[in-house]
Design a protein around this motif. Structure first.
Motif, short mmCIF file in Angstrom:
data_model
loop_
_atom_site.label_atom_id
_atom_site.label_comp_id
_atom_site.label_asym_id
_atom_site.label_seq_id
_atom_site.Cartn_x
_atom_site.Cartn_y
_atom_site.Cartn_z
N CYS B 90 23.78 7.54 -7.50
CA CYS B 90 22.72 8.46 -7.88
C CYS B 90 22.68 9.57 -6.84
N CYS B 93 18.85 10.74 -5.05
CA CYS B 93 18.22 10.11 -3.90
C CYS B 93 19.23 9.72 -2.82
N CYS B 99 14.59 6.63 -6.35
CA CYS B 99 14.09 7.76 -7.13
C CYS B 99 13.88 7.35 -8.58
N CYS B 102 16.97 6.32 -10.93
CA CYS B 102 17.76 5.10 -10.77
C CYS B 102 16.91 3.88 -10.45
ZN LIG Z 1 18.26 7.64 -7.30
#
Ligand SMILES: [Zn+2]
Ligand SMILES: [Zn+2]
Lengths: 328, 314
Positions: B90, B93, B99, B102
């Protein structure tokens, strides 16, 4: 020694190197994770003011589970620190059942690599070698396995009181066996069958435990059975359980190699099981004689067929003469 | 080599379809394909499960790791999982995994104030995302109950924050959406009627009874042995052994159709059984794409040689 005074649990406020592990009372926090060689408590000598830091030995990571202190004394002289060791099973760990059947975990398999039942989808949690049972005679464990399977599928408890028999049936085995049968399993439990790996060329069981072979029944073992006159067992070990094969032989020309099948039929389910086919369902003919008139089936070790093929490669022809006198 | 194609066109026929259960036939393909589908369904179809737990207060009888493990095993509704990102790749983040793209955050607070034992269940988990919830395990006697996490007595308390992430069963069984996935070869049973008629009624009955599962039965009117449920046959060979013992080898012939499979799929509730099958096919396709060389890597031919040419269908 005389110049040493009582030691108490304490951490010097100035000692910042261990402050993240040990509190000012010289003890660890509950729930604290401690890795190898990290400090978990410290003491200070009240006379000499020398400090001592206790560090975690061994490679295992532990978690502080519980800390208790003796409050009767003004100074903290006694403490009880308990660690939790998270231990997942790894290869080499030793396990034991309640019957003293101990063994080492030799392999960890992912779920998808385990065998499974086509109907229910059940797959084993653990596989144990049945050779662990005959010499150790832990019959109780076998019975417990049966009772556990029957009990958990029926959803009831099984009375395991020793030396008592409240059941009306003949024996416990009878009782448990019929219980499993009621659930659609095999009375004798051949539900999961295992035919060993075989050599591609000879179709005989392969050697070497590492590659999945068994323990070899060799020449000396054979001699021993011959001496006892145990003909049936000998036949079973060296032929039926080895490379039993029913070959097509042309009785007209005596050839083992010129046979061919006409229109391959659907493959028979017996290939899954262990038993040799009882009746040849396929139609065969001899390519040399261009007829299927003389075709006969003969049981023989598969290596024999291989030997004939090897000899043929060196221009040596081997023929078989058939007569029905020995048929009885 | 030219023009030889081994492509087959498998057919699927759905027999039964419920939210958590599916039974279907897969035909015109081989065992390798059926098993690949089974393995992907168990180990590679993504779901969402609790992966990180921060415990604030825990005075229960179970220790922190134990509770974290139990939380991980609770199935969460994961229809979103296929389109979600893995925390490890991801970019919103930076692999922090916290975040909204995800992860999903959960909170749990429970304290027992009475003399009665308090059950802390999956229903006490408060989700930050209404599409990701602990599955409803209703349908039992007390259908208002969720999955029990821990039991508290008076004064005990549990307070925690949990992060759920996308994952696959290969990494940890808690991400497996499959409770059971299994397939069997479709059996084909032929009774030799002529030989069967030479048996007495008792012999027929003992033949019928020799099967541990109810595959055969006797027709009450005609006294003929008939196959009532061929799929109940477990390939146990018991009836074949019985026929042999009766001196009638070839009384029945049983084949396994090697290109027909009967699948039974049970889901944990994280996704529907139908989604499980479809997502598995999707995952399998992605895996095949990774193997197939694309046209712009023809230069790599030298490296892969015949294999490369073969894989592009040459
Ligand atoms: Zn994330
Ligand atoms: Zn011939």
């Amino acid at each position: 020694m005389s110049d040493q005074g009582p030691r108490i649990f304490k951490r010097e406020h100035s000692d910042m190197s261990i402050s993240s592990f040990v509190d000012s009372d010289g003890l660890p926090h509950v729930g604290q994770v401690i890795h190898q060689d990290e400090p978990y408590c410290s003491t200070i000598d009240q006379v000499t003011n020398s400090k001592y830091i206790y560090r975690r030995k061994g490679s295992e990571t532990v978690i502080v589970d519980y800390v208790a202190v003796d409050t009767k004394n003004k100074n903290l002289q006694k403490a009880n620190i308990r660690f939790r060791h998270p231990r997942n099973p790894v290869i080499g760990d030793k396990f034991s059942s309640r019957h003293g059947q101990k063994g080492v975990c030799s392999q960890l398999w992912p779920d998808i690599d385990m065998p499974f039942s086509g109907i229910t989808g059940m797959s084993p949690d653990l596989i144990i070698n049945p050779h662990a049972f005959p010499s150790r005679m832990t019959i109780g464990m076998l019975l417990e396995i049966l009772a556990a399977k029957g009990g958990c599928l029926h959803g009831n408890f099984v009375d395991a009181t020793p030396f008592s028999d409240d059941t009306e049936s003949e024996s416990l085995v009878e009782d448990l066996g019929s219980k499993l049968r009621a659930l659609g399993f095999n009375y004798h439990g051949t539900e999961v069958r295992a035919t060993g790996q075989v050599d591609q060329i000879t179709r005989q069981p392969i050697k070497g435990r590492k590659r999945g072979g068994g323990v070899r029944f060799g020449e000396m073992e054979r001699d021993s059975l011959l001496a006892h006159g145990a003909a049936y067992l000998l036949h079973d070990r060296l032929h039926v359980c080895s490379d039993y094969h029913v070959a097509d032989v042309c009785s007209l020309c005596g050839s083992l190699l010129t046979t061919t099948t006409i229109q391959p039929p659907k493959r028979v389910i017996r290939e899954f099981g262990g038993l040799p086919p009882t009746k040849a369902l396929k139609k065969v003919k001899c390519l040399a004689c261009q007829t299927s008139k003389g075709m006969e089936t003969v049981a023989m070790p598969y290596v024999f067929k291989y030997l004939v093929a090897e000899l043929a490669a060196m221009n040596i022809k081997m023929t078989i003469q058939l007569n029905s006198r020995a048929a009885a | 080599m030219d023009g030889v194609s081994y492509q087959r066109f498998p057919k699927v026929k759905i027999r039964e379809l419920k939210d958590e259960y599916a039974k279907f036939e897969l035909r015109d393909t081989d065992a390798s394909m059926a098993n690949a589908l089974r393995r992907v369904m168990i180990a590679e179809v993504p779901t969402i499960a609790i992966d990180l737990v921060e415990i604030e207060v825990n005075s229960s009888v179970l220790n922190d790791e134990f509770i974290a493990h139990r939380l991980g095993l609770i199935p969460l509704t994961s229809s979103r999982a296929m389109s979600m990102r893995f925390s490890r790749d991801c970019d919103a983040c930076d692999g922090d995994g916290q975040c909204e793209y995800c992860s999903v955050e959960f909170h749990l607070r429970a304290k027992c104030m009475s003399d009665q034992t308090l059950d802390v269940t999956s229903k006490d988990l408060v989700s930050s995302d209404h599409t990701v919830q602990p599955v409803d395990v209703g349908g039992f006697e007390n259908s208002d109950r969720g999955i029990i996490i821990v039991k508290l007595r008076r004064g005990q308390e549990l307070k925690l924050r949990a992060i759920a992430r996308k994952g696959i069963g290969k990494d940890h069984a808690k991400w497996s959406p499959a409770a059971t996935v299994t397939f069997m070869y479709e059996p084909e049973i032929h009774i030799n009627e002529e030989m069967m008629e030479s048996l007495t009624l008792e012999e027929k009955q003992s033949f019928v009874d020799s099967s541990p599962t109810r595959v055969f039965d006797i027709d009450a009117n005609t006294h003929q042995v008939v196959v009532v449920d061929r799929e109940a046959y477990t390939y146990d060979d018991e009836v074949l052994k019985k026929a042999e013992a009766m001196g009638k080898p070839g009384l029945v012939e049983i084949y396994a159709k090697e290109d027909s499979f009967i699948f039974s799929v049970e889901s944990t509730g994280a996704i529907k059984a139908s989604e499980l099958v479809l997502n598995a096919i999707e995952v399998l396709k992605h895996k095949l794409d990774a193997v197939t060389l694309s046209d712009d890597t023809v230069e790599a031919d030298d490296q892969f040689g015949e294999l490369g040419a073969h894989m592009r269908g040459g």
